[in-house]
Design a protein around this motif. Structure first.
Motif, PDB file in Angstrom:
ATOM      1  N   PHE A 199       0.913  -1.235   0.069  1.00 52.02           N
ATOM      2  CA  PHE A 199      -0.218   0.096  -0.190  1.00 52.02           C
ATOM      3  C   PHE A 199       0.778   1.176   0.127  1.00 52.02           C
ATOM      4  CE2 PHE A 199      -1.993   3.291   2.585  1.00 52.02           C
ATOM      5  CZ  PHE A 199      -3.134   3.719   1.791  1.00 52.02           C
ATOM      6  N   VAL A 200       1.991   1.210   0.896  1.00 56.40           N
ATOM      7  CA  VAL A 200       2.492   2.461   0.915  1.00 56.40           C
ATOM      8  C   VAL A 200       3.488   2.627  -0.507  1.00 56.40           C
ATOM      9  CG1 VAL A 200       4.907   3.282   1.917  1.00 56.40           C
ATOM     10  CG2 VAL A 200       3.113   2.279   3.432  1.00 56.40           C
ATOM     11  N   ALA A 201       3.846   1.590  -0.854  1.00 61.00           N
ATOM     12  CA  ALA A 201       4.552   1.746  -2.309  1.00 61.00           C
ATOM     13  C   ALA A 201       3.597   2.379  -3.314  1.00 61.00           C
ATOM     14  CB  ALA A 201       5.086   0.412  -2.663  1.00 61.00           C
ATOM     15  N   LEU A 202       2.351   1.805  -3.388  1.00 62.99           N
ATOM     16  CA  LEU A 202       1.458   2.410  -4.321  1.00 62.99           C
ATOM     17  C   LEU A 202       1.087   3.561  -4.196  1.00 62.99           C
ATOM     18  CD1 LEU A 202      -0.862  -0.905  -4.521  1.00 62.99           C
ATOM     19  CD2 LEU A 202       0.525   0.095  -6.343  1.00 62.99           C
ATOM     20  N   GLU A 203       0.948   4.092  -2.913  1.00 62.19           N
ATOM     21  CA  GLU A 203       0.563   5.296  -2.556  1.00 62.19           C
ATOM     22  C   GLU A 203       1.575   6.403  -2.938  1.00 62.19           C
ATOM     23  OE1 GLU A 203      -2.701   5.367  -1.677  1.00 62.19           O
ATOM     24  OE2 GLU A 203      -2.284   7.135  -0.367  1.00 62.19           O
ATOM     25  N   LYS A 204       2.817   6.133  -3.040  1.00 67.82           N
ATOM     26  CA  LYS A 204       4.098   6.890  -3.464  1.00 67.82           C
ATOM     27  C   LYS A 204       4.131   7.136  -4.963  1.00 67.82           C
ATOM     28  CE  LYS A 204       7.472   5.136  -1.475  1.00 67.82           C
ATOM     29  NZ  LYS A 204       9.018   4.829  -0.990  1.00 67.82           N
ATOM     30  N   ILE A 205       3.446   6.376  -5.941  1.00 69.31           N
ATOM     31  CA  ILE A 205       3.291   6.528  -7.267  1.00 69.31           C
ATOM     32  C   ILE A 205       2.554   7.698  -7.755  1.00 69.31           C
ATOM     33  CG2 ILE A 205       2.847   5.471  -9.336  1.00 69.31           C
ATOM     34  CD1 ILE A 205       3.101   2.741  -8.051  1.00 69.31           C
TER      35      ILE A 205
END
Lengths: 312, 366
Positions: A199-205
């Motif tokens: 989730f965190v990685a996707l949020e950063k996109i």
């Protein structure tokens, strides 16, 4: 500069306040992590005695045949096999790897869509609510969560009762005491750990990257493959490690769901440490398992190194 | 000349709602092929929304958008003949510069070597030859923008959409890029549509500008027409500076209006090219740009008319001095800009002075 000045400079310095801040944690880590680890390492090369560990160096706990010392200090007539020589330990290590790889694959594959959904489809104001809901299973103890699956899957459990009541099956299905049941249980227990990093990685996109992908001729799906997935790989890699490393040493699930009939590496370590009173062998197996997990993790990181390069 | 060009984009009564919010309120406009067109307006005026309806990132609530004669309703961004340079540039951080530029060539039937050559050419075109192997995240802001340009232009779109592409750059770089963009547009001949809130940028770069306020196009004209003959006070205020004086229309016939303006007196104005119609309840206004009036020194004669005024404020800029002067019989000071030619003194606050002006430079607002 006088000594006093130097000293006052040290006490007032940022380095000192930094050390002061981390010292409780550091102390805690040294006492409860580094010290036991060092003890385990030492034990694994010592000789097994009766209820004691004798500081006599030997490598046979790892490879070859070993003898314990009896209570009177004489070598036991019976020998035992070192961790890497014993076919049972080898088999359990392979089984543990097998189970934890299955669990990892299943958890991460199921966690990705959930993380994607929360990141891309949930309204920004409701994201924290969703994350909160995802972490709710943590409110109950790990043992209870694992045992709950026993209630679900046992011969007289919820699933069998419902299926029998509906007339779909005439005899209860054998679900507990199988590797599959352990995989399902562990995958459920570790799901939040896998969802959050992804989730965190996707949020950063940056969302404009996804628009750019479509603007440059890709469909939503191919944009996902060419942009979203590679950019979220840091999260996937973190999830894989977070799930893989602890599940390999899981000790509760083989007992509660496997019924003790499908032991994993942690169960044999426990047996050697306690019931069999062979702490050197138990330590050697523990250190070996740690090495195997460490090597696999490093290999995994190495294979995925292109996703881990610094990105803005 | 520009009237001979075929139409590239047409908006017909385009409306867009976000829930209750009416973002686009009946847009009607035509953008010609090969034109450098700007959408200019303050933030929240709908200019970016309008650009995104061309790219296909925003649907419209009603109306029609035609690209090259084709209604694009329901056509996804990946099937539109447009490419976009995003405000954030949207450079893929996990790819190298050449992978970024070649991103859209995946389905291109050309051979690998031909595609690589196309990427090199595109990079050379934007002045980044030899940067292909660099990691995209290691680029500076200006370089990122060039990569974004190359990445869009390599696909030879019919329309290139630029969403505030220069706003993230510092002033010097921005001015350089303005000139480069104009040159690039002439070179490739593609229709460029630029969104900007910077009136100077729009004036410098565009063939035509649509000034937008609150979801509507307030005026669509060439830069010169926008500057010289703004249709409303809002447009006049948004583009450059304009002084306003209350005025009365005494009579009007044959495109000539006889008016009386505070501080300037009676005059006849040629209003043929200006907006006609009823006077607004607030009364008519005349406006003039600071550089169309001049302070008269010593024995200088006005070329046309002159009025008396008092200097209220002096702002010295080196090459220019801006004077805020109060014309006799008016309440608000007017700004007059003077070039600091050799030998001309800078006046002090409170100085009585004559202001020379010309009725031809006045714009009448109703």
């Amino acid at each position: 500069m006088s000594e006093r000045q130097v000293r006052s400079r040290f006490w007032g310095s940022e380095a000192f306040s930094g050390l002061a801040l981390i010292s409780p944690t550091a102390l805690y880590a040294i006492l409860l992590l580094a010290a036991p680890l060092a003890t385990t390492l030492l034990y694994s090369v010592f000789t097994d005695g009766y209820l004691v560990v004798i500081p006599h160096f030997q490598l046979c706990n790892y490879i070859g045949e070993c003898r314990s010392q009896l209570a009177d200090g004489t070598p036991s007539p019976d020998t035992y096999l070192g961790a890497w020589s014993d076919p049972i330990t080898q088999a359990l290590m392979l089984r543990s790897l097998n189970v934890s790889m299955l669990v990892t694959a299943m958890t991460v594959l199921l966690a990705y869509p959930v993380a994607y959904f929360v990141s891309f489809n949930v309204d920004a104001s409701r994201k924290s609510l969703w994350l909160f809901l995802i972490t709710i299973p943590f409110w109950t103890s790990y043992v209870i969560r694992v045992f709950m699956w026993n209630v679900m899957m046992s011969r007289t459990g919820v699933i069998n009762s419902v299926l029998e009541g509906m007339g779909i099956i005439s005899e209860p299905l054998q679900m507990v005491f199988t590797i599959q049941a352990m995989v399902v249980t562990l995958a459920h227990a570790y799901a939040p750990f896998a969802i959050l990093p992804i989730f965190v990685a996707l949020e950063k996109i940056d969302r404009s990257l996804l628009e750019a992908g479509q603007d440059l001729g890709e469909t939503r799906f191919t944009t996902f493959l060419r942009v979203t997935l590679p950019l979220s790989m840091t999260g996937v890699i973190a999830s894989v490690l977070i799930v893989f490393i602890p599940t390999i040493g899981d000790y509760v699930t083989p007992n509660l769901i496997g019924g003790g009939k499908i032991p994993m590496i942690a169960n044999i370590i426990e047996k050697q440490m306690l019931k069999a009173d062979n702490r050197p062998l138990g330590s050697a197996i523990a250190v070996s398992a740690m090495l195997v997990v460490g090597l696999i993790s490093v290999l995994f990181l190495f294979l995925n190194r292109r996703y881990l390069k610094g990105q803005k | 000349m520009s009237s001979e060009k075929p139409t590239m984009i047409e908006f017909k009564d385009v409306h867009k709602y976000y829930g209750d919010y009416h973002a686009l309120r009946g847009i009607n406009a035509t953008i010609k092929a090969g034109e450098f067109f700007s959408l200019l307006g303050p933030s929240g005026c709908g200019k970016t929304t309008l650009l995104r309806t061309i790219a296909g990132f925003e649907g419209i609530s009603s109306g029609v958008v035609l690209i090259d004669g084709k209604d694009v309703a329901g056509i996804r961004p990946n099937h539109r003949p447009t490419n976009m340079v995003f405000q954030s540039y949207a450079i893929f951080p996990h790819l190298t510069v050449e992978q970024n530029v070649g991103f859209g060539l995946r389905k291109d039937p050309r051979s690998k070597e031909d595609k690589a050559r196309a990427v090199d050419e595109a990079l050379a075109m934007v002045g980044l030859a030899g940067y292909g192997k660099r990691a995209a995240h290691a680029l500076s802001g200006g370089q990122r923008q060039r990569v974004a340009l190359a990445r869009a232009l390599i696909l030879k779109p019919k329309v290139l959409l630029l969403d505030e592409p220069l706003s993230a750059l510092d002033k010097k770089l921005r001015e350089n890029m303005q000139v480069e963009l104009i040159k690039l547009q002439r070179q490739v001949g593609i229709t460029f549509i630029l969104v900007t809130h910077d009136q100077e940028e729009a004036l410098v770069m565009s063939d035509r500008i649509a000034v937008m306020f609150e979801g509507q196009i307030a005026q669509l004209d060439s830069p010169e027409a926008l500057y010289r003959l703004p249709k409303t006070r809002a447009v006049a205020n948004f583009i450059g500076t304009m002084n306003f004086l209350p005025a009365k229309i005494l009579s009007e016939a044959g495109g000539i209006a006889e008016i009386e303006a505070a501080g300037l007196g009676r005059m006849a104005l040629n209003v043929e090219k200006q907006v006609t119609g009823a006077v607004s309840p607030g009364g008519a206004t005349v406006g003039f740009r600071p550089e169309t009036a001049t302070l008269l020194f010593d024995t200088q004669e006005a070329t046309d008319r002159e009025s008396m005024a008092t200097v209220e404020e002096v702002v010295y800029y080196g090459d220019m001095t801006y004077y805020d002067v109060k014309l006799d019989g008016t309440a608000e000071p007017m700004r007059v800009s003077m070039r600091n030619v050799f030998g001309r003194p800078v006046l002090d606050i409170g100085t009585r002075t004559r202001v020379g002006w010309s009725p031809g430079a006045l714009v009448l607002f109703r």
